[in-house]
Structure formats: structure tokens, C-alpha cells
Design an enzyme around this catalytic site. Structure first.
Site, short mmCIF file in Angstrom:
data_model
loop_
_atom_site.label_atom_id
_atom_site.label_comp_id
_atom_site.label_asym_id
_atom_site.label_seq_id
_atom_site.Cartn_x
_atom_site.Cartn_y
_atom_site.Cartn_z
N CYS A 1 0.56 -1.03 0.02
CA CYS A 1 -0.02 0.05 0.01
C CYS A 1 0.90 1.29 0.04
O CYS A 1 1.60 1.63 -0.98
CB CYS A 1 -1.05 -0.04 1.04
SG CYS A 1 -2.57 1.10 1.08
N HIS B 1 -3.51 -5.45 0.19
CA HIS B 1 -3.17 -5.83 1.35
C HIS B 1 -3.26 -7.42 1.11
O HIS B 1 -4.12 -8.09 1.68
CB HIS B 1 -4.00 -5.21 2.25
CG HIS B 1 -3.65 -3.94 2.68
ND1 HIS B 1 -2.79 -3.53 3.69
CD2 HIS B 1 -4.20 -2.88 2.06
CE1 HIS B 1 -3.04 -2.34 3.57
NE2 HIS B 1 -3.75 -1.76 2.73
N GLU C 1 -1.85 -9.23 3.19
CA GLU C 1 -1.87 -9.90 4.43
C GLU C 1 -3.18 -10.43 5.03
O GLU C 1 -3.47 -11.29 5.87
CB GLU C 1 -1.13 -9.06 5.36
CG GLU C 1 -2.14 -7.81 5.73
CD GLU C 1 -1.73 -6.67 4.94
OE1 GLU C 1 -1.77 -5.56 5.18
OE2 GLU C 1 -1.02 -6.90 3.82
#
Length: 543
Positions: free
Chosen positions: A383, A510, A512
Site C-alpha cells: 500500500c 493488502h 496479509e
């Protein structure tokens, strides 16, 4: 799947202090029931007045977890997804702020037809609707109530679950209360009084817990359990330890060993085969066979509360486990970095810049990115991390010394990062959110990692790459290898790579948020592998 006559509801509350692990307890219950073949979902009720946590400080609240459908939610929903694999949605997290927002909108539209709008029944009815919505096809709904029993903000939620417990009866609801049993080292005693007071507080609002989970370093004796049982009106067999563990993925097995899932099913008079916990045992076995250790430097400004990076930490741990590697994270406050970094990165094997907002600490992150680029250290920018990698490259390779983001300097002459035009409205709820397809170039490192040309990843950003600089950046070796479609089929840059670097990748999304312990995310797997390769190369140079 087991065919139950009606959906069962499990309510998880907490007492004594916050941050005891209600979310992990709820996720573990979900995982255990799922392992028995039941269909489950998990929901979180947050008592704060914010509509969502999107504008809350990560230092206060922790990570904002983003769902596929673009909801900004509590980090516990990340635990729910990682433990069960069930994707959460905007319908699985509600706040007091959202309840009142919906309530006042209904009142203004005249939905209440002149009634005096009150906490009971109007607020509680909305909360009840949230809990009961779209549950007919489920065997179990597990609802975690945020905060601590006794907090004034929690009262409407507690009243709502009391009402549901009354209407659906004991046959369809169970109340699980998590408390703290502190250990006093000076006298080597476990103190049960806080649990007694917490249950008394819960009982004062009309809720009698059926099961007590007590957070402790060591189990209570039978005598101590009998004492709590007598004073709290709970069966001794339903007083279950929530012991400290080294690895959170030990929790489902630990809770099963202490019969948590067995006692829940017994409460409902449900018979079930034993849970299949093979995948949990397997992941723990793998985690114990690490043969190497790598150190990854994470440069951020929210490091005073590591929950601000919860999903990121877990994603790195997942990848390390599946690479049979022990992970050490070197946390660096970006505001502490300057050009005199000397030995800061001497013992690290990769550098990661996570997402963030605001200009505080930005220059320190750019210094770290430059160091990774020049010294061929594996780098992952997520990001804002990707955006700063572009700024660093524009300044130090192309020599656009005033290159910047309009987030940090609205009047900069070379805005290589700028705001999406349609998002220049309110701060809250004004970002590109949720899962979107991203199209990868076949002849790229990112494609070799994903092995797919179209991927779906979750976003949370309002700034993006200014594609007027794309050709200039690519002509100097920074390549755009992933994009998404935007309004009117415009493109947004999603992935960048450095042409002449062993492993330098930035992603606007993202990753994750989509990793779990059983199937590590491919990008983090590759990042850990690159770190191991760098470690090996460095070792050979020294020898």
C-alpha cells in the site's frame, strides 16, 4: 454437515479486563465446531460510537481488517477468517455508532410513525436483527461482544443478547464468559475474586453464564473450580482454563483437551463425532521443525501497539512456518531513521514497509527503501509502502528531487502519487475498499509467484500512482506488472517491480488479509524464500 432443528447461538462476553482473548476464544470455538462438521459463522459486536474503525488510530484500536465486500472492521474478524476459513462480510461486524446511525436514519424517514424512540425496544431491536440476520442455513452463530462487562457502552448489546437468550430459550443459546484469574507471584496464589465479581456484574443485567473460561498461566485446582462453581452458579465441568500458549494456533487443541466444545454440545444436547483436528496438529508439528532463523525489518510508525500490524505479523509467521523457518521481526520506528543509518540493517535479511497514513515518518521509510534498493536486500512494500518506493525511485534514480505524494505535499511539482478524484470527500468511508481483480503481466516476477494472470486481493487506499509518470519510471527500470480496472475502464497501478534487483516488489493491495496458517499466501512465501536466499548469499560472501 449436521442437520440441526434450529440454529444455535453462542455468545462470548468478557470480564475483569479487556484484551483477554475473546476473539481468539470465539474463533477457536468456531474452528472446533467446524471440525465436527457443523456450518458456522462468527460475528462481532463492538460498543464504541464510531460507525466503523476506519478513522480510528491504530495505536488505540489496532489493525483495521478489510473484508472482501469492503467493510472496515475489527481485527478479530481476521482471527475468525484465519481460524475457520469462513469469509466475513459487512454483516458480521456492527458498532454502537452504526446502530445509532441506522436508527436515526429510520427515525428521520418516519419509520417509527411518531413513536418515542428509546434504547429498549428500538436500539435493542436493531442489534437483535443484526445478530439473527441470515442465519437460517447455519448450525451455529458465534457472537463476540466487545469490551468488558460493566462498561456503560456495552449495556445495549448485553440487553439484546439477554433478550435473544430469553426468546430462543436455553436449548438454542449458550453464554460463554471469559475472565481473568490473576496469579500473585509473591504468595504463589491464583485469585478467583475478580471472576466472581465479573459474573456478578453479568448476572445483574440478567445473563447467567453457562460456561466460564478463565485466562490464567496455570490451571485452577479442583477445590478452586468448586469454589467458583458454587459462587457463580456454574457447573464445575463448565469452568474451563484458557491457558497462555506460545502459539495462538495451539488454542483449538488446548480448548478441546479441556472439553470446551464437548460441554457446548452437551449444553445443547447434541451428539457429534469427535472433531478432526489433523490440520491443527499438522501445523503445530511443522512449526516445531524450523531449521533456520531469518530477521525481517518492518519499518512503521505504529509499532507501540503491534496489534496495528496483526494480519501482517500472522502472514509472515504462516510463510515462515511453511518454509520451516523461525521468524524474527526487527521493529523500527520510521521516525527514528535518518541518513546516518550505519549498522541498522546489518543483521536483517529483508525489509518490509507496511501500509499507513500521513506524512509522519515518511522520510525514514524512504531512506530504508533506498537502502534495500541499493544493497539488493529483498523488499516488500504494501500500500503506502509501494507508493513510497515509487517516490524514492523518482527522487534518487530519475532525480525528480521534489517527487512526492499529494497526501504529503498537495502542491508538489512532481506528484507521482495522487488522490483518486472521486474520493475527495469525507475522510471516513472514502477509500477504494474490498476485493478487486488484478491483472498480472505474464513475463513478471509477480506472475511467477501467483502463477495466475488474474488474482483477487483486498484494497484499502485513497491515493494511487499517477500514471502520467509511468513511461518515465519504466524507462529507468521500475516496471508496472499488475493493474486493475477503474471507472470508465481506466487503469490503476497495483504491482511494481525493479528490473535489476533480486526481489523488490511493491503492491497497492493488502495480501496479509488473505493468508491463513494452512495455506500461506504465495507473496509472503516468496518473500520469505527470497530472505533465505539473501541470508545464504550473505553467508557465502562472509566466508
Amino acid at each position: 454437515m449436521n442437520n440441526l432443528t434450529s440454529t444455535k447461538f453462542i455468545f462470548v462476553t468478557g470480564g475483569v479486563v479487556s484484551s483477554l482473548g475473546k476473539g481468539l476464544a470465539a474463533a477457536s470455538i468456531g474452528a472446533l465446531l467446524q471440525a465436527r462438521g457443523f456450518k458456522i459463522c462468527l460475528r462481532k459486536l463492538d460498543p464504541y460510537l464510531n460507525i466503523d474503525p476506519g478513522t480510528m488510530s491504530p495505536i488505540q484500536h489496532g489493525e483495521v481488517f478489510v473484508t472482501d465486500d469492503g467493510a472496515e472492521t475489527d481485527l478479530d474478524l481476521g482471527h475468525y477468517e484465519r481460524f475457520t476459513g469462513v469469509k466475513t462480510t459487512k454483516n458480521d461486524n456492527i458498532t454502537t455508532g452504526k446502530v445509532y446511525h441506522n436508527l436515526l436514519n429510520k427515525e428521520r424517514k418516519g419509520d417509527y410513525l411518531g413513536q418515542t424512540v428509546q434504547i429498549i425496544p428500538h436500539v435493542t431491536d436493531l442489534i437483535n436483527s443484526f445478530i439473527l440476520h441470515n442465519t437460517d442455513a447455519l448450525d451455529f452463530v458465534i457472537c463476540e461482544i466487545g469490551g468488558t462487562v460493566g462498561d456503560i457502552e456495552s449495556q445495549p448489546f448485553l440487553e439484546s443478547i439477554r433478550q435473544i437468550g430469553y426468546k430462543l430459550s436455553k436449548n438454542n443459546t449458550v453464554f460463554v464468559h471469559l475472565t481473568l484469574v490473576p496469579y500473585i507471584s509473591a504468595t504463589m496464589e491464583l485469585k478467583t475474586k475478580p471472576t466472581q465479581h465479573s459474573v456478578k456484574e453479568l448476572s445483574s443485567v440478567g445473563i447467567q453464564p453457562d460456561i466460564i473460561l478463565y485466562r490464567s498461566k496455570i490451571p485452577l485446582s479442583q477445590e478452586q473450580r468448586d469454589k467458583i462453581a458454587n459462587l457463580c452458579n456454574v457447573s464445575p465441568t463448565n469452568i474451563i482454563p484458557a491457558l497462555d500458549v506460545k502459539n495462538i494456533y495451539e488454542l483449538p487443541i488446548s480448548y478441546h483437551q479441556y472439553n470446551l466444545d464437548t460441554q457446548i454440545l452437551k449444553h445443547f444436547n447434541i451428539t457429534s463425532p469427535e472433531p478432526n483436528l489433523d490440520k491443527w496438529e499438522n501445523i503445530l508439528n511443522i512449526s516445531h521443525v524450523s531449521t533456520k532463523t531469518i530477521t525481517i525489518a518492518i519499518i512503521g510508525k505504529y509499532i507501540k501497539l503491534l496489534d496495528a500490524y496483526k494480519s501482517l505479523i500472522e502472514a509472515l509467521e504462516h510463510a515462515a512456518i511453511h518454509n520451516k523457518t523461525k521468524l524474527s521481526i526487527h521493529w523500527i520506528d520510521s521516525r527514528s531513521l535518518n541518513n546516518e543509518i550505519t549498522n541498522t540493517f546489518d543483521n536483517v535479511h529483508a525489509i518490509l514497509i507496511p501500509g499507513g497514513f500521513g506524512d509522519d515518518g515518511v522520510e525514514g521509510k524512504i531512506i530504508a527503501i533506498q537502502y534495500a534498493r541499493i544493497n539488493n536486500i529483498p523488499f516488500l512494500g504494501i500500500c503506502m509502502g509501494m507508493q513510497l518506493a515509487i517516490i524514492e525511485f523518482a527522487r534518487n534514480v530519475i532525480h525528480l528531487e521534489d517527487a512526492n505524494s499529494t497526501e504529503f505535499n498537495f502542491y508538489c511539482k512532481n506528484p507521482v502519487i495522487h488522490q483518486l478524484p472521486e474520493l475527495q470527500q469525507n475522510l471516513g468511508g472514502s477509500m477504494k475498499l474490498g476485493s478487486h481483480p488484478c491483472y498480472l503481466k505474464v513475463d513478471s516476477k509477480i506472475f511467477s509467484i501467483y502463477k495466475e494472470q488474474v488474482i483477487n486481493e483486498r484494497r484499502r487506499h485513497r491515493y494511487t500512482v499517477n500514471l502520467q509518470y509511468k513511461d518515465l519510471l519504466e524507462s529507468h527500470g521500475l516496471i508496472f506488472t499488475g493493474h486493475s480496472h477503474h471507472n470508465n475502464n481506466d487503469s490503476l497501478a497495483e504491482v511494481i517491480e525493479l528490473k535489476n534487483h533480486p526481489w523488490f516488489i511493491g503492491v497497492q493491495f493488502h495480501p496479509e488479509f488473505k493468508s491463513d496458517p494452512f495455506q500461506s499466501h504465495p507473496l509472503f512465501m516468496s518473500f520469505i524464500q527470497a530472505s533465505l536466499n539473501y541470508q545464504e548469499t550473505k553467508r557465502h560472501k562472509i566466508s
